[in-house]
Design a protein around this motif. Structure first.
Motif, short mmCIF file in Angstrom:
data_model
loop_
_atom_site.label_atom_id
_atom_site.label_comp_id
_atom_site.label_asym_id
_atom_site.label_seq_id
_atom_site.Cartn_x
_atom_site.Cartn_y
_atom_site.Cartn_z
N ARG A 71 -66.35 31.05 2.79
CA ARG A 71 -65.12 30.80 1.93
C ARG A 71 -65.72 29.66 0.76
NH1 ARG A 71 -59.25 30.57 2.48
NH2 ARG A 71 -58.69 28.64 1.09
N GLU A 75 -65.57 29.64 -3.33
CA GLU A 75 -65.16 28.59 -3.87
C GLU A 75 -66.08 27.87 -4.90
OE1 GLU A 75 -61.61 27.11 -0.74
OE2 GLU A 75 -63.68 26.39 -0.48
N ILE A 100 -60.68 34.27 -1.74
CA ILE A 100 -60.69 33.18 -1.34
C ILE A 100 -59.36 33.14 -0.15
CG2 ILE A 100 -60.31 30.53 -1.43
CD1 ILE A 100 -61.48 30.66 -4.12
N LEU A 103 -60.27 35.01 2.81
CA LEU A 103 -61.17 34.28 3.63
C LEU A 103 -60.47 33.37 4.48
CD1 LEU A 103 -64.29 34.47 1.41
CD2 LEU A 103 -64.13 35.82 3.62
#
Length: 736
Positions: A71, A75, A100, A103
């Motif tokens: 994740r 990001e 995102i 996850l």
């Protein structure tokens, strides 16, 4: 073209086995059997020593850390210089945000619920061979989503990957190369136990019952519907993994998991055909908003965030529904013959020219005779294409006729000239006269308000009684002033499709399908005309006056006559005593339908309580108090006319009740459910009030008995029936 989302992962059997080959497990001995909470020696196990439960917890902690890293990697992506324009940037950012979200690590949900150990023979001296035997182990953890380590090697395999299928399908009689299957028990998100099943053990071939599997099925239900990914049974798995190209119809009695199967099938198809379904879309259709709220968390828990949900009524909401039809009227409006009535009524607007068409181009005048234009119109009608598409094609056909005359006169017109002629004022005026635009709602308004118009287009299709049932007592002046019913909205949707094609999705899941009318089936079928569908239902639970009598007929109206029908008869949700009691109604409501065989025996799960005269409401309150002493959710199901009285009785006793579809919580576990909204819902404990009144609340006894059958089968752990009147005779004598 939309930018493709980076950092896309997909676990395949090849990549998983490649990881196992790079990281072989040593062999250590032979299998001895199954255990819960204790290590089972097995060739696929690590060397002896240490706490096996601690090792599994360590793998869970490492998997969670790896998921967090996945994740964080997404990001941290910098997309500043990777997109050509703001459109691609917006699409890519949306895909990244969705990635995102997918996850996210849900702390209360285990990352993996099982493990598969394969042991295969290798050549002596081959890399990975055990020093004391020619074996190499391959170990895979099976979970809700894929997780990989920083090197890209899988730590958890997605349950939908091919390598995961043996977790659901392997058995002692057909081990599918699996030596050991391990199931994990969880409390919250922490591993608290495990259970091993040795698939190499010799014996009579009988499959042992998994205690952890049973506990997961029986785990108290608080909150919305949860996924069943850890408990999918072999017959369910076959349906879940069936191909995208074909339509599947699942007939399943109460507790057979048909709704969960349909939702997991969507998740599987999105995994196996993601790019195709990303273009064409997926949709889940439920019977009402309460049902959709109940199931809405299942797919997100499996990492799927893009599936839309709707009811049939919301799909056809072209006009506000403010009226209601009596059953005889609704039956006629829902009949498939209405499609032909609408088609005839629409085509009646097409006229024929009475004069020749004259098109002026510069100093020349080009004349097209009326009979030639009539021929063009007849050809378009014979093709039976959409009304709107034919209306758009007619000017081009007329313009082409003009161009032929120009060429015969020695001119050399091109496509630009043809388009200009098609836009000519005289051509546009003629098309408007002979093929006028038609508003679908106004067409239905006229059909239901004009007796002569209705009779003209239904003379050989409907009876006089049916036409009388269709006509409004007093015609409405316009679309906005009409009190449209739900069935009227479906007619308008049919008319809209006759004018302009309804866009098709890639896959549609239709739940509680047995309650749809033929016209509603057609409305759903239009939305998957070039795609496929998963149809879920139970003929015994059909509670509308137009409920389908047989699946072949329903599938014909859906436009999927070649669909494969599967029947689920093994029940996992409803206790054996409860389903056996409810099944007493089957001979009356669905003769010939197989009775559900529940795998769960739960003595004492059924109670019949005869209340004294005038004591029904106090009896219901007392039964609710008793049910709430147990862990889990409680549903109080009562006939619709009794809802407000039941609510007042609960409030008077200090009990507050949720409405159907509202999420239960630890401090709010009681839901008051009108019998008409109970379908598709489930509770740990159910209190059902006055079965005879449930039956009487429906327009026919058959529909009432089916409504009662639904109510009796909503319980997972226990059912209490409280009645003041005599029970319906179809339930037999009170022997409890």
């Amino acid at each position: 073209m939309p930018a493709r989302c980076p950092y896309e992962d997909r676990t395949t059997e090849a990549s998983a086995r490649a990881h196992a080959a790079r990281h072989p497990e040593p062999a250590t001995g032979t299998a001895t059997g199954a255990a819960t909470g204790a290590e089972t020696p097995h060739p696929a196990e690590a060397p002896p020593g240490g706490d096996p439960l601690a090792r599994e917890r360590a793998h869970l902690a490492a998997s969670r850390a790896a998921l967090r890293a996945m994740r964080e990697d997404v990001e941290s992506l910098d997309l500043t210089d990777v997109t050509a324009n703001w459109v691609n940037a917006a699409v890519l950012n949306a895909q990244i945000e969705e990635r995102i979200k997918s996850l996210a690590d849900l702390s209360h949900t285990p990352l993996f619920f099982g493990r598969l150990d394969y042991v295969r023979e290798v050549s002596a001296g081959e890399e990975g061979a055990a020093p004391d035997g020619p074996y190499r182990a391959e170990r895979f953890y099976i979970g809700r989503r894929h997780v990989h380590d920083p090197a890209g090697d899988p730590m958890v395999i997605d349950w939908r990957a091919p390598v995961s299928q043996p977790f659901y399908q392997a058995s002692r009689t057909n081990p599918l190369d699996v030596a050991l299957r391990r199931r994990f028990g969880y409390t919250g998100g922490d591993i608290t136990a495990y259970e091993d099943e040795d698939l190499t053990a010799s014996g009579d071939g009988a499959e042992a019952t998994s205690r952890l599997l049973q506990q997961e099925i029986e785990r108290p239900r608080v909150g919305p519907m949860r996924d069943i990914v850890a408990t999918i049974q072999p017959e369910q798995d076959e349906i879940v993994r069936s191909g995208l190209s074909g339509t599947v119809c699942v007939q399943g009695g109460p507790g057979t998991g048909k709704t969960a199967v349909g939702l997991h099938r969507v998740a599987y198809l999105l995994y196996a055909h993601r790019e195709r379904l990303a273009r064409t879309g997926t949709l889940v259709i439920g019977p009402n908003d309460s049902f959709l709220r109940y199931i809405e968390q299942v797919l997100p828990a499996l990492g799927e965030l893009t599936v839309h949900q709707a009811t049939v009524d919301s799909l056809v909401a072209h006009v506000p529904v403010t009226g209601a039809d009596p059953a005889p009227t609704a039956i006629v409006k829902g009949d498939a013959r209405m499609a032909e009535v609408l088609r005839r009524a629409l085509r009646s607007h097409v006229g024929r020219p009475t004069e020749s068409l004259v098109v002026v181009r510069g100093s020349r005048r080009w004349r097209v005779p009326a009979d030639e234009i009539t021929t063009l119109i007849e050809e378009l009608l014979a093709r039976d294409i959409r009304y709107g598409a034919a209306r758009e094609a007619l000017p081009q056909r007329i313009a082409h006729a003009v161009l032929i005359r120009m060429e015969q006169a020695g001119e050399a017109p091109d496509d630009r000239v043809q388009n200009a002629v098609a836009r000519d004022r005289a051509v546009k005026a003629l098309v408007k006269e002979v093929w006028p635009p038609v508003d679908p709602a106004k067409l239905v308004l006229r059909l239901l308000g004009d007796a002569d118009f209705l009779h003209t287009h239904s003379a050989d299709l409907l009876t006089d009684e049916e036409r009388t049932a269709l006509l409004w007592p007093k015609p409405y002046r316009g679309v906005k002033s009409a009190r449209w019913s739900a069935a009227d909205a479906v007619l308008i949707d049919e008319a809209r499709d006759l004018v302009e094609r309804t866009p098709s999705l890639g896959h549609v899941v239709l739940d509680e399908a047995q309650d749809l009318s033929p016209m509603q089936y057609r409305a759903v079928g239009r939305r998957c005309s070039t795609g496929s569908a998963t149809v879920l239902g139970d003929l015994a639970q059909g509670t509308t006056a137009w409920a389908t009598p047989a699946w072949p007929e329903a599938l014909h109206h859906l436009g999927k006559p070649d669909a494969h029908v599967e029947e689920l008869t093994a029940g996992f949700r409803v206790p054996r005593e409860v389903i056996a009691y409810a099944s007493r109604l089957l001979p009356a409501i669905a003769p010939g339908l197989a009775e559900v065989r529940s795998v769960r025996e739960s003595p004492g799960s059924l109670r019949l309580v005869r209340a004294g005269e005038g004591a029904l409401l106090p009896g219901l309150v007392e039964a609710c108090h008793a049910a709430l002493t147990h862990e889990g959710s409680t549903g109080l199901i009562v006939p619709d006319p009794l809802v407000e009285a039941a609510r007042a009785a609960l409030v008077g006793a200090g009990l507050s009740a949720l409405a159907p579809g509202e999420e239960t919580r630890a401090d709010a576990r009681l839901t008051l459910v009108p019998a008409s909204l109970a379908k598709g819902l489930e509770y740990d404990y159910v209190v059902l009030g006055e079965p005879g009144a449930v039956v009487d609340a429906e327009p026919t006894r058959g529909a009432g008995l089916r409504r009662l059958y639904v109510g009796l089968t909503r319980a997972v752990s226990g059912l209490t029936v409280v009645h003041e009147r005599e029970l319906p005779e179809e339930l037999g004598a009170d022997t409890h």
